[in-house]
Design a protein around this motif. Structure first.
Motif, PDB file in Angstrom:
ATOM      1  N   MET A   1     -11.552   6.055   5.144  1.00 49.32           N
ATOM      2  CA  MET A   1     -11.448   7.313   6.018  1.00 49.32           C
ATOM      3  C   MET A   1     -12.748   7.536   7.027  1.00 49.32           C
ATOM      4  N   VAL A   2     -13.818   7.224   6.369  1.00 55.92           N
ATOM      5  CA  VAL A   2     -15.012   7.474   7.377  1.00 55.92           C
ATOM      6  C   VAL A   2     -15.110   6.525   8.359  1.00 55.92           C
ATOM      7  N   ARG A   3     -14.646   5.307   7.925  1.00 56.11           N
ATOM      8  CA  ARG A   3     -14.577   4.091   9.111  1.00 56.11           C
ATOM      9  C   ARG A   3     -13.524   4.404  10.011  1.00 56.11           C
ATOM     10  N   ALA A   4     -12.564   4.914   9.897  1.00 54.37           N
ATOM     11  CA  ALA A   4     -11.434   5.286  10.769  1.00 54.37           C
ATOM     12  C   ALA A   4     -11.803   6.414  11.635  1.00 54.37           C
ATOM     13  N   VAL A   5     -12.276   7.489  10.995  1.00 48.00           N
ATOM     14  CA  VAL A   5     -12.711   8.770  11.876  1.00 48.00           C
ATOM     15  C   VAL A   5     -13.956   8.199  12.931  1.00 48.00           C
ATOM     16  N   SER A   6     -14.848   7.707  12.244  1.00 47.24           N
ATOM     17  CA  SER A   6     -16.154   7.323  13.127  1.00 47.24           C
ATOM     18  C   SER A   6     -15.412   6.422  14.464  1.00 47.24           C
ATOM     19  N   ARG A   7     -14.412   5.469  14.157  1.00 48.85           N
ATOM     20  CA  ARG A   7     -14.012   4.695  15.121  1.00 48.85           C
ATOM     21  C   ARG A   7     -13.456   5.365  16.237  1.00 48.85           C
ATOM     22  N   VAL A   8     -12.941   6.639  15.781  1.00 46.99           N
ATOM     23  CA  VAL A   8     -11.943   7.075  16.947  1.00 46.99           C
ATOM     24  C   VAL A   8     -13.033   8.419  17.328  1.00 46.99           C
ATOM     25  N   ARG A   9     -14.136   8.406  16.967  1.00 47.11           N
ATOM     26  CA  ARG A   9     -15.197   9.464  17.110  1.00 47.11           C
ATOM     27  C   ARG A   9     -15.035  10.941  16.863  1.00 47.11           C
ATOM     28  N   GLU A  10     -14.109  11.162  15.805  1.00 45.22           N
ATOM     29  CA  GLU A  10     -13.823  12.594  15.536  1.00 45.22           C
ATOM     30  C   GLU A  10     -14.978  13.066  14.658  1.00 45.22           C
ATOM     31  N   PRO A  11     -15.315  14.254  14.788  1.00 38.81           N
ATOM     32  CA  PRO A  11     -16.540  14.767  13.819  1.00 38.81           C
ATOM     33  C   PRO A  11     -16.065  14.703  12.486  1.00 38.81           C
ATOM     34  N   PHE A  12     -17.147  14.316  11.625  1.00 42.68           N
ATOM     35  CA  PHE A  12     -17.098  14.229  10.208  1.00 42.68           C
ATOM     36  C   PHE A  12     -18.196  14.289   9.573  1.00 42.68           C
ATOM     37  N   TYR A  13     -18.195  14.730   8.335  1.00 40.37           N
ATOM     38  CA  TYR A  13     -19.762  14.711   7.396  1.00 40.37           C
ATOM     39  C   TYR A  13     -19.230  14.260   5.977  1.00 40.37           C
ATOM     40  N   LEU A  14     -20.036  13.407   5.411  1.00 39.09           N
ATOM     41  CA  LEU A  14     -19.631  12.911   4.161  1.00 39.09           C
ATOM     42  C   LEU A  14     -20.827  13.593   3.220  1.00 39.09           C
ATOM     43  N   ILE A  15     -20.032  14.123   2.013  1.00 41.52           N
ATOM     44  CA  ILE A  15     -21.273  14.409   0.923  1.00 41.52           C
ATOM     45  C   ILE A  15     -20.830  13.532  -0.309  1.00 41.52           C
ATOM     46  N   TYR A  16     -21.662  12.822  -0.713  1.00 40.69           N
ATOM     47  CA  TYR A  16     -21.632  11.702  -1.502  1.00 40.69           C
ATOM     48  C   TYR A  16     -22.363  11.968  -3.068  1.00 40.69           C
ATOM     49  N   CYS A  17     -21.867  12.219  -3.959  1.00 40.38           N
ATOM     50  CA  CYS A  17     -22.575  12.750  -5.112  1.00 40.38           C
ATOM     51  C   CYS A  17     -22.306  11.618  -6.282  1.00 40.38           C
ATOM     52  N   THR A  18     -23.659  11.129  -6.626  1.00 43.18           N
ATOM     53  CA  THR A  18     -23.542   9.959  -7.821  1.00 43.18           C
ATOM     54  C   THR A  18     -24.720  10.498  -8.618  1.00 43.18           C
ATOM     55  N   ARG A  19     -24.800   9.557  -9.722  1.00 43.88           N
ATOM     56  CA  ARG A  19     -25.632   9.834 -10.736  1.00 43.88           C
ATOM     57  C   ARG A  19     -26.953   9.515 -10.355  1.00 43.88           C
TER      58      ARG A  19
ATOM     59  N   PRO B   1       0.868  -1.119  -0.020  1.00 42.28           N
ATOM     60  CA  PRO B   1      -0.143  -0.069   0.240  1.00 42.28           C
ATOM     61  C   PRO B   1       0.964   1.320   0.004  1.00 42.28           C
ATOM     62  N   ARG B   2       0.271   2.279  -0.661  1.00 38.64           N
ATOM     63  CA  ARG B   2       1.075   3.642  -0.720  1.00 38.64           C
ATOM     64  C   ARG B   2      -0.235   4.817  -0.323  1.00 38.64           C
ATOM     65  N   ASN B   3       0.410   5.768   0.432  1.00 39.31           N
ATOM     66  CA  ASN B   3      -0.712   6.659   0.670  1.00 39.31           C
ATOM     67  C   ASN B   3      -0.323   8.063   0.411  1.00 39.31           C
ATOM     68  N   ASN B   4      -1.290   8.660  -0.613  1.00 36.79           N
ATOM     69  CA  ASN B   4      -0.805  10.171  -0.876  1.00 36.79           C
ATOM     70  C   ASN B   4      -2.242  10.945  -0.530  1.00 36.79           C
ATOM     71  N   PHE B   5      -3.011  10.330   0.387  1.00 39.35           N
ATOM     72  CA  PHE B   5      -4.256  10.884   0.730  1.00 39.35           C
ATOM     73  C   PHE B   5      -4.531  10.596   2.214  1.00 39.35           C
ATOM     74  N   ALA B   6      -3.571  10.900   2.980  1.00 36.76           N
ATOM     75  CA  ALA B   6      -3.761  10.583   4.441  1.00 36.76           C
ATOM     76  C   ALA B   6      -4.807  11.445   5.122  1.00 36.76           C
ATOM     77  N   LEU B   7      -5.118  10.900   6.014  1.00 34.62           N
ATOM     78  CA  LEU B   7      -6.065  11.798   7.163  1.00 34.62           C
ATOM     79  C   LEU B   7      -5.270  12.500   7.843  1.00 34.62           C
ATOM     80  N   ALA B   8      -5.672  13.794   8.095  1.00 26.41           N
ATOM     81  CA  ALA B   8      -4.802  14.932   8.926  1.00 26.41           C
ATOM     82  C   ALA B   8      -5.276  14.629  10.309  1.00 26.41           C
ATOM     83  N   LEU B   9      -3.868  14.677  11.165  1.00 24.32           N
ATOM     84  CA  LEU B   9      -4.185  14.566  12.761  1.00 24.32           C
ATOM     85  C   LEU B   9      -4.566  16.054  13.214  1.00 24.32           C
TER      86      LEU B   9
END
Lengths: 399, 315
Positions: free
Chosen positions: B121-139, B93-101
């Motif tokens: 990312m959503v799975r990770a931040v919800s596990r540590v209960r940090e505030p997040f919001y997802l906007i998911y656009c599809t057709r 694995p390589r990571n160019n899109f890491a979550l910010a601390l």
């Protein structure tokens, strides 16, 4: 170098980790005073550099100064894993709801985290059962441990998810403490979840890399006090050898005094121990154990200094074997330097050399003009050399 | 060093989207990764494609692939060859899109199959209960991977789903969304180029490093190519040798022609594999992953070129 619990906890506390308040006590009375100052229930723990103290009965939970006094006096008479207990650590006791396990060490290729929700005294049996209760994962040494990875690991231990965020943050801080300490192992057992849901690092054991002590002046001198063989403090000659070992570059020297009269300048684990046996068999008693790996002349000379200033030593065997492949002149040069420095008269203090190998002729020539030094002829066995020194020392003592 | 993997399962999770579980062929646990990471998939034809890891599982990897019939053929080949039991080679694995601390909030903006890194990312931040919001656009709902997961989050007030049914007037008002974020928010965006351009434009004035992008392709290569490339020389500091890079060749291609092995993967300035230090000269950076600071010392030699006539590389 293993750090005692108070040192390990001081390191963790300084980095903002939740460590219970605690004090060191060298006597039962001091333990009572510490218990009084802390108030309430306390844990009295043997301050020795080993794990499994709880199992050995060297950790007692007591109420109040009187109980602390009697617990400490009992523990201070104990030996734990062969180590004499010279101090106890008196610590505020926590109301423990659950005991967890967390450690950092090294796996095959990288640092490794081990976590379990079943911490406490039985962690070895948890490991032995291999039921998946112990999660062990390597950490990328470049990226370090992120809270996301730590959270995933704790999630996999089966701990209720409400504890995961705090445990993840704690694990990241502990990993940073492990890294900054140049530690080889940092084991927290147990981490308590207390009655009010907080985390507390109740058990802490840390071993740091002795080669990195130049970065940690606060621990550098501790080895002299805490790392003595068999639980006794190092004597001045043993300290001097340790200091010389650190001060001079290259190779390594080791020196541990024993209660006999035949000083041994040895190299190599197996051949060295064999010569101890041969000395005993010949009716002598070793005055020390030593070890040497090829170095500059200062290191072996420092080892000879310790031998010549040991009041118990009555004679010296320099017992090397061919496999060291170190130049014989290194030994003879260091010997002459130290003899000169310590004004050793080999006619009074017999010296036997069994030093064969590279540059042997030169070494023999260096010694030739020194009366009283017996350089064994080529082909002499270890037994021959041992018999020679034991006989020389006992003949000097006989009259 | 590649890893021999095996496809454990293949499941269609939306129209033209399949989810694959990959395990190590020798059953050993696969290397750990942080959310946002991707792997290279080495297809039998020789094509190499990058896919984000979905997170959530330790011992195996999950990826989701959308079949792009109008694409370069990688996803079509993947659909054909990745059947349960099939062997496939993957990279670490390589990571160019890491979550910010230390972010006060994480705002995720996913478009289409761009949901894949954001899932981890959503799975990770919800596990540590940090505030997040997802906007998911599809057709449309039918084309929405992980629809139930996103709807679950939406029900808890942590996500909004946006279906534009292909109508541009129904597209998300990114500027309005970004304007209402609290101080210290980090934005993560992965999706079609148009959406990413809109986010980039709306985020002008945001603190450097607070807005993160993961690209599927590098539009700079085509646009800059069209405006005409100049030729230049490249000198290798350590191995010696100076080579001409003509207008129609990349540095990597020229080095390869001359028998110099350089590790590469995407060859589009997206994956980070060929990151190389330069010693002198002025690179014409065309990658999408190095930041300005990194551009001071490094360049991606798969796509970037040179403004100066001579470029000296630490190779």
């Amino acid at each position: 170098m293993k750090l005692l619990e108070d040192r390990a906890k001081a390191w963790l506390r300084r980095r903002g980790l939740p460590v219970p308040d605690g004090r060191i006590a060298a006597t039962a009375q001091e333990a009572a005073t510490a218990a009084e100052a802390l108030g309430g229930r306390v844990a009295v723990k043997a301050l020795v550099a080993t794990g499994r103290r709880g199992k050995a009965g060297a950790v007692k939970l007591v109420n109040g100064p009187d109980a602390a006094l009697s617990a400490a006096s009992e523990i201070l008479r104990m030996q734990v894993a062969g180590l004499r207990c010279r101090q106890v650590y008196v610590e505020r006791a926590m109301e423990v709801r659950e005991e967890l396990y967390l450690s950092f060490g090294f796996g095959k290729l990288a640092p490794q985290i081990v976590a379990s929700r079943r911490g406490g005294v039985d962690i070895e049996s948890v490991a032995a059962q291999s039921t998946g209760d112990l999660i062990s994962v390597e950490i990328n040494p470049v990226r370090g441990l992120t809270p996301w990875r730590a959270a995933e690991i704790w999630d996999n231990t089966g701990i209720p998810s409400k504890f995961v965020p705090a445990l993840a943050a704690l694990s990241v801080n502990v990993y940073e403490a492990f890294y900054a300490a140049d530690a080889l192992i940092l084991e927290l057992n147990p981490i308590a979840i207390t009655a009010d849901g907080a985390l507390s690092l109740i058990g802490a054991m840390m071993e740091v890399d002795s080669n990195a002590l130049f970065r940690h002046p606060e621990w550098r001198e501790l080895g002299f006090d805490e790392g003595g063989p068999g639980g006794r403090p190092l004597n001045e000659r043993e300290r001097a050898v340790m200091e010389a070992d650190r001060k001079f570059i290259g190779g390594a020297i080791r020196y541990t005094e024993l209660p006999g009269e035949i000083a041994l300048f040895l190299a190599g684990g197996g051949a060295g121990l064999l010569q101890h046996d041969l000395v005993l068999e010949a009716g002598g008693r070793p005055a020390n154990h030593s070890d040497l790996s090829p170095a500059n002349v200062e290191k072996p000379a420092a080892l000879f200094d310790a031998i010549f200033t040991n009041p118990g030593a009555k004679g010296l065997l320099v017992g090397m074997n061919y496999l060291q492949m170190l130049p014989c002149t290194l030994v003879t040069e260091a010997l002459l330097v130290s003899m000169n420095r310590n004004k050793v008269d080999p006619t009074e203090f017999p010296i036997v050399l069994r030093v064969f190998g590279p540059r042997e002729e030169e070494a023999r020539a260096m010694i030739a003009g020194t009366p009283g030094v017996r350089y064994m002829p080529s082909g002499a066995s270890l037994e021959d050399a041992v018999r020679e020194i034991v006989a020389a020392v006992s003949s000097r003592r006989a009259p | 060093m590649l890893i021999q993997a095996r496809v454990r399962s293949a499941t269609t999770i939306a129209q033209d989207v399949r989810c694959y579980e990959l395990v190590a062929a020798d059953q050993s646990p696969l290397p750990a990764y942080d959310p946002g990471a991707h792997i290279d998939l080495h297809l039998p034809s020789g094509a190499i494609r990058q896919y984000s890891l979905l997170g959530g599982a330790d011992a195996h990897y999950e990826i989701a692939i959308q079949q792009a019939l109008a694409g370069k053929g990688g996803s079509v080949e993947a659909f054909n060859v990745l059947v349960p039991g099939a062997s496939v080679r993957i990279s670490n694995p390589r990571n160019n899109f890491a979550l910010a601390l230390g972010a006060t909030k994480h705002l995720f903006i996913a478009g289409g199959i761009g949901i894949t890194p954001i899932m981890a990312m959503v799975r990770a931040v919800s596990r540590v209960r940090e505030p997040f919001y997802l906007i998911y656009c599809t057709r449309s709902p039918a084309r929405t991977a992980f629809l139930d997961f996103a709807r679950g989050l939406a029900a808890q007030g942590q996500a909004q789903l946006h279906h534009d049914e292909g109508r541009s007037e129904a597209q998300l008002d990114v500027r309005a969304v970004l304007a209402e974020q609290p101080e210290g928010t980090h934005v993560y965006c992965c999706g079609p180029e148009g959406m990413m351009a809109a986010v980039r434009e709306a985020a002008v004035g945001w603190k450097a490093g607070a807005v993160h992008f993961e690209h599927f392709s590098n539009p700079q290569i085509a646009t800059r190519q069209a405006s005409g490339n100049a030729s230049f020389k490249v000198r290798l500091l350590r191995s010696g040798g100076t080579f001409d890079v003509p207008a129609d060749r990349t540095i990597i291609e020229v080095l390869r022609d001359n028998g110099i092995e350089v590790q590469t993967s995407c060859e589009s300035g997206l994956c980070g594999t060929c990151r190389t230090r330069y010693v002198s000269g002025t690179p014409d950076h065309r990658d999408l992953i190095l930041d300005d600071r990194e551009h001071g010392d490094y360049m991606m030699i798969c796509c970037s070129r040179s403004h100066s006539g001579l470029l000296t590389l630490d190779l």
